[in-house]
Design a protein around this motif. Sequence first.
Motif, short mmCIF file in Angstrom:
data_model
loop_
_atom_site.label_atom_id
_atom_site.label_comp_id
_atom_site.label_asym_id
_atom_site.label_seq_id
_atom_site.Cartn_x
_atom_site.Cartn_y
_atom_site.Cartn_z
N ARG A 147 44.61 33.46 35.64
CA ARG A 147 44.86 34.46 34.98
C ARG A 147 43.55 34.38 33.61
O ARG A 147 43.12 35.29 33.12
CB ARG A 147 46.21 34.56 33.83
N CYS A 148 43.18 33.02 33.40
CA CYS A 148 42.08 33.04 32.65
C CYS A 148 40.88 33.51 33.21
O CYS A 148 39.77 34.12 32.38
CB CYS A 148 41.99 31.32 32.56
N ALA B 242 37.84 28.72 41.83
CA ALA B 242 37.59 30.12 42.70
C ALA B 242 38.57 30.15 43.79
O ALA B 242 38.73 31.44 43.99
CB ALA B 242 36.11 29.59 43.22
N ARG B 243 38.93 29.20 44.41
CA ARG B 243 39.99 29.35 45.42
C ARG B 243 41.22 30.06 44.70
O ARG B 243 41.89 31.13 45.46
CB ARG B 243 40.39 27.98 46.15
N TRP B 244 41.54 29.65 43.84
CA TRP B 244 42.92 30.02 43.22
C TRP B 244 42.84 31.36 42.70
O TRP B 244 43.74 32.08 42.48
CB TRP B 244 43.70 29.23 42.26
N ALA B 245 41.63 31.61 42.00
CA ALA B 245 41.44 32.97 41.44
C ALA B 245 41.13 34.13 42.57
O ALA B 245 41.79 34.98 42.35
CB ALA B 245 40.03 32.96 40.49
N GLY B 246 40.60 33.77 43.75
CA GLY B 246 40.39 34.60 44.66
C GLY B 246 41.96 34.92 45.27
O GLY B 246 42.11 36.15 45.71
N ARG B 247 42.57 33.79 45.53
CA ARG B 247 43.93 34.34 45.77
C ARG B 247 44.86 35.21 45.28
O ARG B 247 45.73 36.02 45.26
CB ARG B 247 44.75 32.89 46.34
N TYR B 248 44.60 34.85 43.75
CA TYR B 248 45.46 35.73 42.63
C TYR B 248 44.78 37.28 42.76
O TYR B 248 45.80 38.09 42.68
CB TYR B 248 45.03 35.02 41.50
N ARG B 249 43.62 37.40 43.01
CA ARG B 249 43.14 38.67 43.00
C ARG B 249 43.74 39.57 44.31
O ARG B 249 44.14 40.67 44.26
CB ARG B 249 41.66 38.74 43.19
#
Length: 332
Positions: free
Chosen positions: A18-19, A42-49
């Motif tokens: 979320r950040c 980057a991996r967790w942000a990509g999966r969240y998107r």
Amino acid sequence: MTHANAPLTPVGRLRLARCVVDEGWPLRRAAERFQVSPSTAARWAGRYRELGESGLVDRSSRPHRSPRRLPTRRERRIVKVRLARRWGPARIAFLLGLNPSTVHRVLRRFGLARLAHLDRATGRVIRRYEHVAPGDLVHVDIKKLGNIPDGGGHKVHGRRAGGRNSSAHRDPTRPRKVHGRPNLGYSYLHNAVDDHSRLAYTEILPDETKETASAFWTRAQAFFQAAGVVVKRVLTDNGSCYRSHLWRDTLTDAGITHKRTRAYRPQTNGKVERFNRTLLDEWAYAEAYRSETERRAALPRWLHTYNHHRGHTALGGQPPTTRVPNLTGQNS
């Protein structure tokens, strides 16, 4: 399941994502804030998107492809050999030219039971049962055991010297049936085992006639009654003594139902058959006895240990006394 040393739980991954995604933090700043590498952020942000919150849970580490996995046809052959011949992984591997560990993994993947859990005659999984109360069923059987000569047999002195003792102390009332072979005679272990508690009663008797078997049961029933166990049913094999009118009348007069196993199915009477094996391993052949008298003298002590102190795997490591209401007589 999250690894014990993982810096991020699913909740921490959501906060990090979320950040970056919702609040626009740079990857490096978010990684520093949550003490992970920029690539992890980057991996967790990509999966969240891509997937939302559902993309932040742990995934299986199983690979999408297994190029070295056995072809389906060979796996089916492993299963076919197991079902048809009831072989273990080592023998199947030798037949098919494979590694035993590979065969074992295939068998586990297909959910095939261990050989120890199968009936070797039919290949079906053994059905195990246990009656709910002591006395609901008592298993009875006879085990034939060769006598030990005075001075000890071959287990003490070896084949040559043990053979001499056997020849010198044979039973004089029993003539040789084979020239040069001693005839020491046999002992007959009459055993009774309660199905629920595994409480056991054993006597060493000279034969397995109907009179001997019926008299043994009278004493065995008195033993169970003294322990607070009311016997309702007795299960035996199809031996001649158990098919006699005397045996039938002895049980009928006591109000006990007699049940017999199917022919050639000793596993039906498996609890007393297993007790026979324990009796041989832990008493009859446990020591190098120097005479039959010495071995017989050790039986009462061993039987007491079995009933009162020896842990039984089927009872959660507890002895039979824990399932019998009045074995020690304290409630009499």
